[in-house]
Structures are given as structure tokens and as C-alpha cells.
Design a protein around this motif. Structure first.
Motif, mmCIF file in Angstrom:
data_model
loop_
_atom_site.group_PDB
_atom_site.id
_atom_site.type_symbol
_atom_site.label_atom_id
_atom_site.label_comp_id
_atom_site.label_asym_id
_atom_site.label_seq_id
_atom_site.Cartn_x
_atom_site.Cartn_y
_atom_site.Cartn_z
ATOM 1 N N LYS A 1 0.845 -1.194 0.000
ATOM 2 C CA LYS A 1 0.000 0.000 0.000
ATOM 3 C C LYS A 1 0.882 1.246 0.000
ATOM 4 C CE LYS A 1 -3.454 0.125 2.842
ATOM 5 N NZ LYS A 1 -4.290 0.035 4.050
ATOM 6 N N ASP B 1 2.492 4.647 0.981
ATOM 7 C CA ASP B 1 2.659 5.412 2.214
ATOM 8 C C ASP B 1 3.052 6.829 1.811
ATOM 9 O OD1 ASP B 1 3.451 6.663 4.551
ATOM 10 O OD2 ASP B 1 4.525 4.910 5.326
ATOM 11 N N THR C 1 3.598 9.371 3.421
ATOM 12 C CA THR C 1 4.559 10.058 4.287
ATOM 13 C C THR C 1 5.996 9.729 3.896
ATOM 14 O OG1 THR C 1 4.636 8.309 5.980
ATOM 15 C CG2 THR C 1 2.914 10.001 6.213
ATOM 16 N N ARG C 2 6.189 8.726 3.056
ATOM 17 C CA ARG C 2 7.541 8.298 2.669
ATOM 18 C C ARG C 2 7.966 8.755 1.281
ATOM 19 N NH1 ARG C 2 8.499 2.407 5.322
ATOM 20 N NH2 ARG C 2 7.319 2.795 7.197
ATOM 21 N N LYS D 1 0.650 15.097 3.823
ATOM 22 C CA LYS D 1 1.295 13.998 4.528
ATOM 23 C C LYS D 1 0.433 13.467 5.675
ATOM 24 C CE LYS D 1 5.209 14.238 2.273
ATOM 25 N NZ LYS D 1 5.702 13.226 1.417
ATOM 26 N N ILE E 1 -3.172 10.903 6.428
ATOM 27 C CA ILE E 1 -4.193 9.987 5.929
ATOM 28 C C ILE E 1 -5.504 10.299 6.665
ATOM 29 C CG2 ILE E 1 -4.914 7.567 5.766
ATOM 30 C CD1 ILE E 1 -2.533 8.116 4.022
#
Length: 164
Positions: free
Chosen positions: A136, A138, A140-141, A158, A160
Motif C-alpha cells: 500500500k 505510504d 509520508t515516505r 502527509k 491519511i
């Protein structure tokens, strides 16, 4: 709209173009579609080889996305800072620096107005495991890229937000 890089062709004929008109069409079988103008070199290559790769760029690839979207033909690859690498299931290469590469075999192509809608069955893929833990994304990465207007691009917040 999300922005993608469409890789087409093989060997010296390999080409990369930017595209926003990309969408998932089916889960079983897994199908994805992309609209491409017959005026584009990419259209010719997808028609010839009957396959393409959808690469997911990050904000760090913005200059390459811009070159891919504003210049035509394989000579633009010399201006781009990307590395074409072998794909897992198709002869069309993938982009090493992309967050993910989705390998497709063309199963249908139809004209709609001034574009051809190419439907590809996903036959292989690669992805950055740090950016897609457990398969999934991410956010934030990585700075997933989206096209806001002609020269304007954005990334996603950033955070969810979950529906309850």
C-alpha cells in the motif's frame, strides 16, 4: 490528476512521455487504461509492440516529467536523469528511479475523439518497498506527484484521512 510516465518501445526505440489520463478499469483481470493521441511517438510504439509500462514518478523527478511531457521523440532521453532498466514481464523497459512500474500488455485499443484509449492487462510490476510497505502506498515516505494545471504540480498532504 495523478501524473505518470508512460514508457514504450524497446532498445533504441524506447521512449517516455508524461500522461495524466490513466485509470484502473478492472480488478479481475487487472486492467488499466491510458489515453494517448495518435500524433504522439508513444502511440506509434505502443501500437507496434503492443505493450507499455506505467511509471509512477515522485516530486524529485519533476524535471524529467516536464521534459517527457513537453518534448517529443527518444532524443529527449539524453536530457532526462532516468535509468531505463529491464522490466520483469515485458520487453519495454521500466524506470529505475520511479516509485513503481506497472507492466502492461495491450488487450484493446479504441479511438475516442482525438485520442486512442489503450487498455493494458497488468502482467508484472516493480515498486519501492519503502514507499509501498505491505503493498500500500505510504504518502509520508514519498512525494507522489499530481498535475494541477499546465506548469503546476502538487504533492499530497502527509496525512491519511480515514472514513469511519
Amino acid at each position: 490528476m495523478r501524473t505518470y510516465l508512460i514508457v514504450s518501445g524497446q532498445g533504441e526505440e524506447s521512449n517516455v512521455m508524461a500522461a495524466d489520463w490513466v485509470t484502473v478499469l478492472s480488478h479481475r483481470p487487472t486492467l488499466i487504461g491510458v489515453a494517448i493521441s495518435p500524433k504522439r511517438y508513444t502511440h506509434r510504439l505502443i501500437s507496434k509492440y503492443r505493450e507499455f509500462v506505467i511509471s509512477v514518478p515522485s516530486l524529485e523527478m519533476l524535471e524529467d516529467v516536464w521534459i517527457a511531457g513537453t518534448k517529443s521523440g527518444p532524443s529527449k532521453l539524453r536530457e532526462m536523469n532516468i535509468t531505463l532498466v529491464p522490466s520483469t514481464k515485458v520487453g519495454t523497459p521500466s524506470i529505475k528511479e520511479a516509485l513503481a512500474n506497472i507492466e502492461c500488455k495491450v488487450i484493446d485499443a479504441r479511438e475516442y475523439g482525438d485520442h486512442t484509449w489503450f487498455v493494458g492487462e497488468i502482467v508484472g510490476y516493480t515498486y519501492n518497498r519503502e514507499v509501498f510497505p505491505r503493498g500500500k502506498p505510504d504518502i509520508t515516505r514519498a512525494n507522489f506527484l499530481a498535475h494541477a494545471a499546465w506548469t503546476d504540480f502538487v504533492t499530497f498532504e502527509k496525512k491519511i484521512h480515514k472514513a469511519e
